[in-house]
Enzyme design. Structure first.
Site, mmCIF file in Angstrom:
data_model
loop_
_atom_site.group_PDB
_atom_site.id
_atom_site.type_symbol
_atom_site.label_atom_id
_atom_site.label_comp_id
_atom_site.label_asym_id
_atom_site.label_seq_id
_atom_site.Cartn_x
_atom_site.Cartn_y
_atom_site.Cartn_z
ATOM 1 N N CYS A 223 0.801 -1.230 0.000
ATOM 2 C CA CYS A 223 0.000 0.000 0.000
ATOM 3 C C CYS A 223 0.833 1.279 0.000
ATOM 4 C CB CYS A 223 -0.957 0.006 1.188
ATOM 5 S SG CYS A 223 -2.103 -1.360 1.130
ATOM 6 N N HIS B 200 -3.410 7.087 2.943
ATOM 7 C CA HIS B 200 -3.815 5.805 2.363
ATOM 8 C C HIS B 200 -5.156 5.417 2.977
ATOM 9 C CE1 HIS B 200 -3.985 1.731 1.095
ATOM 10 N NE2 HIS B 200 -3.730 1.235 2.291
ATOM 11 N N ASN C 38 -10.236 -0.108 -0.067
ATOM 12 C CA ASN C 38 -8.768 -0.009 -0.113
ATOM 13 C C ASN C 38 -8.293 -0.520 -1.482
ATOM 14 O OD1 ASN C 38 -6.016 -0.331 0.165
ATOM 15 N ND2 ASN C 38 -6.115 -1.342 2.156
HETATM 16 O O1 UT7 Z 1 -3.841 -1.478 3.673
HETATM 17 C C1 UT7 Z 1 -2.713 -1.828 4.322
HETATM 18 C C2 UT7 Z 1 -2.733 -2.425 5.614
HETATM 19 N N1 UT7 Z 1 -3.978 -2.911 6.139
HETATM 20 C C3 UT7 Z 1 -4.596 -2.267 7.129
HETATM 21 O O2 UT7 Z 1 -4.192 -1.216 7.536
HETATM 22 C C4 UT7 Z 1 -5.771 -2.968 7.806
HETATM 23 C C5 UT7 Z 1 -5.670 -2.885 9.307
HETATM 24 N N2 UT7 Z 1 -6.727 -3.608 9.990
HETATM 25 C C6 UT7 Z 1 -8.011 -3.183 10.027
HETATM 26 O O3 UT7 Z 1 -8.342 -2.180 9.419
HETATM 27 C C7 UT7 Z 1 -8.995 -3.953 10.863
HETATM 28 O O4 UT7 Z 1 -8.284 -4.917 11.622
HETATM 29 C C8 UT7 Z 1 -10.122 -4.675 10.054
HETATM 30 C C9 UT7 Z 1 -11.094 -3.624 9.463
HETATM 31 C C10 UT7 Z 1 -9.517 -5.517 8.951
HETATM 32 C C11 UT7 Z 1 -10.953 -5.578 10.977
HETATM 33 O O5 UT7 Z 1 -11.454 -4.841 12.075
HETATM 34 P P1 UT7 Z 1 -11.185 -5.347 13.575
HETATM 35 O O6 UT7 Z 1 -11.883 -4.405 14.449
HETATM 36 O O7 UT7 Z 1 -9.701 -5.478 13.760
HETATM 37 O O8 UT7 Z 1 -11.902 -6.755 13.606
HETATM 38 P P2 UT7 Z 1 -11.282 -8.184 13.987
HETATM 39 O O9 UT7 Z 1 -10.518 -8.737 12.839
HETATM 40 O O10 UT7 Z 1 -10.609 -8.108 15.310
HETATM 41 O O11 UT7 Z 1 -12.591 -9.017 14.188
HETATM 42 C C12 UT7 Z 1 -13.501 -8.773 15.292
HETATM 43 C C13 UT7 Z 1 -14.625 -9.774 15.227
HETATM 44 C C14 UT7 Z 1 -14.150 -11.227 15.126
HETATM 45 O O12 UT7 Z 1 -15.083 -12.025 15.825
HETATM 46 P P3 UT7 Z 1 -14.739 -12.573 17.303
HETATM 47 O O13 UT7 Z 1 -13.481 -13.373 17.137
HETATM 48 O O14 UT7 Z 1 -14.547 -11.342 18.140
HETATM 49 O O15 UT7 Z 1 -15.951 -13.358 17.643
HETATM 50 C C15 UT7 Z 1 -14.244 -11.543 13.651
HETATM 51 O O16 UT7 Z 1 -14.442 -12.896 13.388
HETATM 52 O O17 UT7 Z 1 -15.413 -9.549 14.043
HETATM 53 C C16 UT7 Z 1 -15.470 -10.755 13.261
HETATM 54 N N3 UT7 Z 1 -15.450 -10.373 11.843
HETATM 55 C C17 UT7 Z 1 -16.573 -10.016 11.188
HETATM 56 N N4 UT7 Z 1 -17.842 -9.940 11.550
HETATM 57 C C18 UT7 Z 1 -18.735 -9.514 10.641
HETATM 58 C C19 UT7 Z 1 -14.394 -10.277 11.012
HETATM 59 N N5 UT7 Z 1 -14.795 -9.866 9.798
HETATM 60 C C20 UT7 Z 1 -16.132 -9.698 9.880
HETATM 61 C C21 UT7 Z 1 -17.114 -9.283 8.967
HETATM 62 N N6 UT7 Z 1 -18.394 -9.204 9.391
HETATM 63 N N7 UT7 Z 1 -16.812 -8.937 7.706
#
Ligand code: UT7
Length: 330
Positions: free
Chosen positions: A116, A256, A286
């Protein structure tokens, strides 16, 4: 003799027509519009459809439009760098393919992969070439067909990414406008948290790699988030302090577009109000190398000659960086 800087003198983006909304994704994976918007802010993203169409399709359309818009003779372009993480193929470089598609007969070029942060790495590279006098006119493309490496059964990644790209024209400037400073970083230990496992020389494609779905983006979202939120904010702040700039001096922050919470943290650390921050993540998601130049293109009419603009990125690698630009045209 006055110092030569490299100035952006034109910009043009290209986005595929097909829109993939959160409502569409609700039918594909176990997710909701509410979850996606609250965690990432993305509402819809573009998807490039059509057999044989790759990142070169996005890049070539952006460059074709750029040449027309800026009334530039293709023969005058000496360098084209394509920042991409989804090249058409391992080789030849997508940059070469784009040159052929748009009729750039006198340009050499290459692909640059810094995930990115690729557009900022490529912009810095091309700017240094112009400043040295080696090149007069360059085009930098930031483009990705992320849908080609996204697993649309993985709800954690498929909601974030989209396809698209943009191209900028760079020319020498002797009035102090253009790219003023660049700070770039990388930390390869970040590979563990964000990568594509198969398809490269370490793990070539095989029946097994396809069956195990190893050709898609692997991301540990929380781990990447923690790095992104601090590194992008820190480098944005660093480029201000290094150059004696305050938030008052800055017209725009162009971050970004990975996650609005990361963008907000960066703006806060730099002391910038929301009105000075370009955000279009809700429309395109993204697009990896596309995000920053697509923002510049969308905001082009609001930019004024002499505006101080800070571009900031964080991505896989890990890679991150910031560029200070003095906008060169009305
Ligand atoms: O572009 C270059 C680099 N990339 C980034 O900068 C991305 C950085 N990361 C992020 O932006 C965030 O981590 C995400 C937007 C990808 C995800 O958000 P998060 O708040 O970190 O969610 P998480 O991965 O910790 O997931 C929280 C919960 C999990 O459930 P449990 O384990 O708490 O029961 C996931 O399984 O949300 C669940 N989950 C979803 N639920 C509904 C994960 N994806 C989804 C989804 N819909 N699409």
């Amino acid at each position: 003799m006055s110092k030569i800087t490299a100035a952006i003198t034109g910009i043009n983006a290209w986005l595929p027509e097909t829109v993939l909304t959160n409502a569409d994704l609700e039918k594909m994976v176990d997710t909701t519009d509410e979850w996606i918007v609250s965690r990432s802010c993305v509402k819809e993203r573009r998807i490039l459809k059509g057999e044989g169409k790759g990142t070169s399709t996005i890049g070539a359309n952006a460059v074709q439009g750029l040449l027309k818009k800026t009334n530039t003779n293709p023969d005058s372009i000496e360098l084209l760098i394509c920042a991409t993480t989804t090249p058409d193929m391992q080789f030849p470089a997508t940059a070469n393919v784009i040159c052929d598609m748009v009729g750039l007969k006198h340009a050499w070029g290459f692909d640059l992969n810094a995930a990115c942060s690729g557009f900022l790495y490529a912009l810095t590279t091309a700017a240094r070439m112009i400043e040295s006098g080696a090149i007069r006119r360059a085009i930098v493309v930031g483009a990705d067909k992320m849908s080609s490496i996204i697993d649309y059964t993985d709800r954690a990644t498929c909601i974030i990414f989209g396809d698209g790209g943009s191209a900028v024209l760079l020319e020498p400037n002797s009035n102090g406008l253009g790219i003023q400073d660049c700070i770039m970083y990388s930390d390869g230990s970040g590979k563990a948290h964000l990568h594509q496992k198969a398809g490269g020389s370490a793990m070539p494609a095989s029946k097994e790699t396809v069956e195990q779905r190893l050709h898609y983006v692997y991301q540990e979202g929380q781990a990447v988030y923690k790095f992104a939120v601090s590194r992008m904010a820190d480098v944005g702040y660093e480029i201000l302090t290094k150059n004696g700039l305050t938030s008052e001096d800055i017209a725009w922050l162009v971050p970004h577009q990975a996650n609005k919470r990361i963008i907000d943290a960066t703006a806060r650390k730099m002391g910038l109000p929301d009105e000075k921050v370009m955000i279009n993540i809700e429309k395109y998601g993204n697009t990896t190398n596309g995000t920053i130049p697509i923002c510049l293109w969308e905001w082009e009419k609001k930019l004024h000659k002499g505006d101080n603009i800070i571009l900031c990125a964080f991505g896989g690698g890990f890679t991150w960086g910031a560029v200070w630009v003095k906008w060169a045209y009305e």
